[in-house]
Motif scaffolding. Structure first.
Motif, short mmCIF file in Angstrom:
data_model
loop_
_atom_site.label_atom_id
_atom_site.label_comp_id
_atom_site.label_asym_id
_atom_site.label_seq_id
_atom_site.Cartn_x
_atom_site.Cartn_y
_atom_site.Cartn_z
N PRO A 1 0.80 -1.24 0.00
CA PRO A 1 0.00 0.00 0.00
C PRO A 1 0.83 1.28 0.00
N ARG A 2 2.12 1.18 0.25
CA ARG A 2 2.96 2.37 0.23
C ARG A 2 3.28 2.84 -1.19
N PHE A 3 2.94 1.99 -2.19
CA PHE A 3 3.32 2.29 -3.56
C PHE A 3 2.13 2.16 -4.49
N LYS A 4 2.24 2.84 -5.64
CA LYS A 4 1.31 2.63 -6.74
C LYS A 4 2.13 2.25 -7.97
N VAL A 5 1.60 1.28 -8.71
CA VAL A 5 2.24 0.83 -9.94
C VAL A 5 1.41 1.36 -11.11
N LEU A 6 2.02 2.17 -11.97
CA LEU A 6 1.34 2.73 -13.13
C LEU A 6 1.82 2.00 -14.38
N VAL A 7 0.92 1.27 -15.02
CA VAL A 7 1.27 0.52 -16.23
C VAL A 7 0.62 1.20 -17.42
N GLY A 8 1.44 1.65 -18.34
CA GLY A 8 0.95 2.29 -19.54
C GLY A 8 1.74 1.82 -20.75
N THR A 9 1.67 2.60 -21.82
CA THR A 9 2.37 2.24 -23.05
C THR A 9 3.42 3.29 -23.40
N THR A 10 4.40 2.85 -24.19
CA THR A 10 5.41 3.74 -24.73
C THR A 10 5.16 3.91 -26.22
N GLU A 11 6.13 4.46 -26.92
CA GLU A 11 6.05 4.54 -28.38
C GLU A 11 6.75 3.35 -29.04
N GLY A 12 7.01 2.30 -28.27
CA GLY A 12 7.76 1.16 -28.78
C GLY A 12 6.91 0.07 -29.39
N GLU A 13 6.62 0.18 -30.70
CA GLU A 13 5.90 -0.89 -31.39
C GLU A 13 6.88 -2.05 -31.61
N THR A 14 6.58 -3.20 -31.00
CA THR A 14 7.46 -4.36 -31.10
C THR A 14 6.96 -5.26 -32.22
N LEU A 15 7.86 -5.53 -33.17
CA LEU A 15 7.47 -6.21 -34.41
C LEU A 15 8.26 -7.49 -34.63
N LEU A 16 7.60 -8.47 -35.24
CA LEU A 16 8.31 -9.52 -35.94
C LEU A 16 8.53 -8.95 -37.34
N ALA A 17 9.60 -8.19 -37.48
CA ALA A 17 9.84 -7.46 -38.73
C ALA A 17 10.21 -8.45 -39.83
N THR A 18 9.64 -8.22 -41.00
CA THR A 18 9.69 -9.18 -42.10
C THR A 18 10.32 -8.55 -43.33
N ASN A 19 11.17 -9.31 -44.02
CA ASN A 19 11.80 -8.85 -45.26
C ASN A 19 10.83 -9.10 -46.41
N ASN A 20 9.96 -8.11 -46.65
CA ASN A 20 8.89 -8.27 -47.64
C ASN A 20 9.40 -8.43 -49.07
N ARG A 21 10.65 -8.07 -49.33
CA ARG A 21 11.19 -8.15 -50.69
C ARG A 21 11.72 -9.55 -51.01
N LYS A 22 11.79 -10.41 -50.00
CA LYS A 22 12.49 -11.69 -50.15
C LYS A 22 11.49 -12.86 -50.11
N PRO A 23 11.57 -13.80 -51.07
CA PRO A 23 10.72 -14.99 -51.00
C PRO A 23 11.03 -15.81 -49.76
N PRO A 24 10.05 -16.45 -49.13
CA PRO A 24 8.64 -16.49 -49.52
C PRO A 24 7.81 -15.35 -48.92
N PHE A 25 8.48 -14.38 -48.27
CA PHE A 25 7.74 -13.35 -47.53
C PHE A 25 7.14 -12.29 -48.45
N ASP A 26 7.49 -12.35 -49.74
CA ASP A 26 6.87 -11.44 -50.70
C ASP A 26 5.47 -11.91 -51.10
N ASP A 27 5.08 -13.07 -50.58
CA ASP A 27 3.74 -13.63 -50.83
C ASP A 27 2.83 -13.25 -49.66
#
Length: 493
Positions: free
Chosen positions: A251-277
């Motif tokens: 009770p002596r503390f409060k935990v504030l959970v929010g968001t940042t600007e950090g979009e976490t991605l499974l970043a994909t090489n769209n130019r490379k097969p098979p990910f261009d499909d």
């Protein structure tokens, strides 16, 4: 060191730990931060640690970003935009002074941006302001910016730490002795230990409650935990998620959970097969169990996202159900794309915990649909060279932390390799639009296109997890921009 407390000494230590937070109650606050800034001038370095201390505290811009990520007046009380969107005219607040007592006026604004755009500029994001063609001082309280092209992001960019207003008399010394116009003035910097700020009495704006703020540099989670429990600090804006349980039921503390600007991605090489499909990317999207990834990689504190946008942003739209977790649908799409038995791919992982943990979980999830991932751990310098610069990768995991960076997808040479003329045209229109309602509509359309095209695997928004004395209020729950803004922080009793 190395001694054990017994008897009266132990009682005294425990009593001090229990009552210490009360000592700070009133008008002072002590804040623990993980990283020490390399300098104290946000126009001379890219490190977030600089803005954590100085943004909107010591230094201010013509505009400022509020807790929702919206643009508000700053040193400019208002502004007007010409019909062609090329001229922004700002009316400045009168009677503003820098902390050394010198006056603020339109000449300081012109000096600041001439300095940003000058050949010797060390500004980390000079590119944000290269749209400026000319700056004209109309009178001491009026300044006009002529742009080379319309820029709907211009007002936001003026509110970044990179664009705070500095004075020619003190600019060269701001790296170690910062002088701004904000509600707090710089007092001292004990290297390796702390930075101390005090309320600036002649501040032009709304008065602040705090008279003193001390930023204490504590890089180790265990040390930060002990400092909080002992009352040596009154809070921290972003505490290690794995250790939050210590404070959640205290009770002596409060935990504030929010968001940042950090979009976490499974970043994909769209130019490379098979990910261009598209069907392959859709299959991967269906194979991702975001909840399991968030639970395992962020201890449950990440916020699921379905496109490249922060959930706290007023333009955000929830697209997490575009491709819901569905193993059978993923298998069917892979078969349709010519991969009934799946395929092999590499996943390069930079040395951050969320990436390495997410990578292990995703490899297990993808194996269930026949996609066999080889996990390759790389140091960050190697990640920048292999992935970001040379585009030598299949998949990677990374958080993109720049505000409003959805425009990166309009660049086909960006490391994603996404080339969509419809999206590029939309971003061009968005960049040239200044009307907020129209910008929101365009931003939503942009998010929908990225979700539909499954450009990347959209995992989660990095959390901001603050731990604070329960009697403190006014802290930002979310982090729409780099900084730890003090102006609204106050003790409730």
């Amino acid at each position: 060191m190395g001694k054990t407390l017994t008897g009266f000494g132990l009682i005294l230590a425990l009593t001090t730990a229990l009552i210490a937070p009360a000592y700070a109650a009133g008008t002072e606050v002590r804040i623990g931060v993980a990283l020490e800034p390399p300098v104290l001038d946000p126009t001379a370095g890219a490190a977030e640690a600089i803005d954590i201390v100085v943004y909107q505290n010591i230094f201010e811009g013509l505009t400022r970003i509020d807790p929702t990520g919206s643009v508000q007046p700053g040193l400019a009380r208002d502004w007007s935009i010409s019909e062609d969107g090329l001229t922004f005219t700002f009316n400045l607040h009168p009677d503003v002074t820098f902390h050394d007592g010198s006056s603020f006026d339109a000449e300081d604004v012109k000096f600041t941006f001439d300095r940003i755009l000058g050949p010797d500029s060390v500004n980390a994001h000079k590119e944000f302001y290269e749209v400026i063609e000319a700056i004209t001082v109309i009178d001491p309280l009026t300044v006009a910016f002529k742009l080379t092209r319309p820029s709907g992001q211009f007002l936001f960019n003026l509110g970044r730490g990179d664009a705070v207003i500095v004075a020619p008399e003190s600019a060269d010394n701001n790296v170690t002795d910062p002088i701004g116009t904000g509600p707090f003035s710089f007092v001292q910097w004990d290297k390796g230990s702390r930075v101390v700020l005090e309320q600036y009495g002649p501040y032009w704006g709304e008065p602040v409650a705090l008279t003193k703020a001390t930023y204490v540099f504590i890089s180790d989670t265990a040390t930060m935990t002990n400092a909080l429990l002992a009352g040596d600090i009154d809070g921290t804006n972003n505490f290690a998620a794995e250790a939050l349980a210590v404070f959640e039921n205290d009770p002596r503390f409060k935990v504030l959970v929010g968001t940042t600007e950090g979009e976490t991605l499974l970043a994909t090489n769209n130019r490379k097969p098979p990910f261009d499909d598209l069907r392959v990317r859709q299959a991967m999207a269906h194979a991702l169990d975001r909840k399991a990834i968030i639970d395992g990689a962020t201890y449950g504190y990440g916020t699921p996202i379905g496109s490249h946008f922060a959930p706290h942003n007023p333009y955000y739209v929830d697209l997490t159900n575009t491709y819901p977790f569905d193993i059978e649908k993923a298998k069917a799409l892979l078969a349709e794309a010519g991969f009934p038995d799946g395929f092999k791919a590499t996943l390069k992982l930079p040395p951050v915990a969320y990436a390495r943990l997410s990578g292990q979980i995703i490899a297990s999830q993808f194996a269930k649909v026949g996609i066999e991932l080889e996990l390759i751990n790389v140091e960050f310098a190697q990640w920048l060279e292999d992935v970001y610069t040379n585009k030598d990768f299949d998949l990677t995991i990374i958080s993109h932390v720049e505000p409003f960076d959805i425009g990166n997808y309009a660049n086909p040479d960006y490391y994603f390799g996404y080339d969509n003329p419809e999206f590029q045209s939309l971003i061009e229109t968005l960049n040239a639009t200044t009307d907020d309602a129209k910008r929101k509509s365009l931003a939503i359309q942009a998010q929908e296109i990225l979700a539909r095209d499954a450009v990347n695997g959209y995992l989660f928004e990095l959390a901001q997890t603050g731990v604070w004395n329960a009697k403190l209020a006014g802290m930002w729950q979310n982090s729409p921009i780099e900084g730890l803004v003090l102006r609204d922080i106050h003790w409730t009793e």
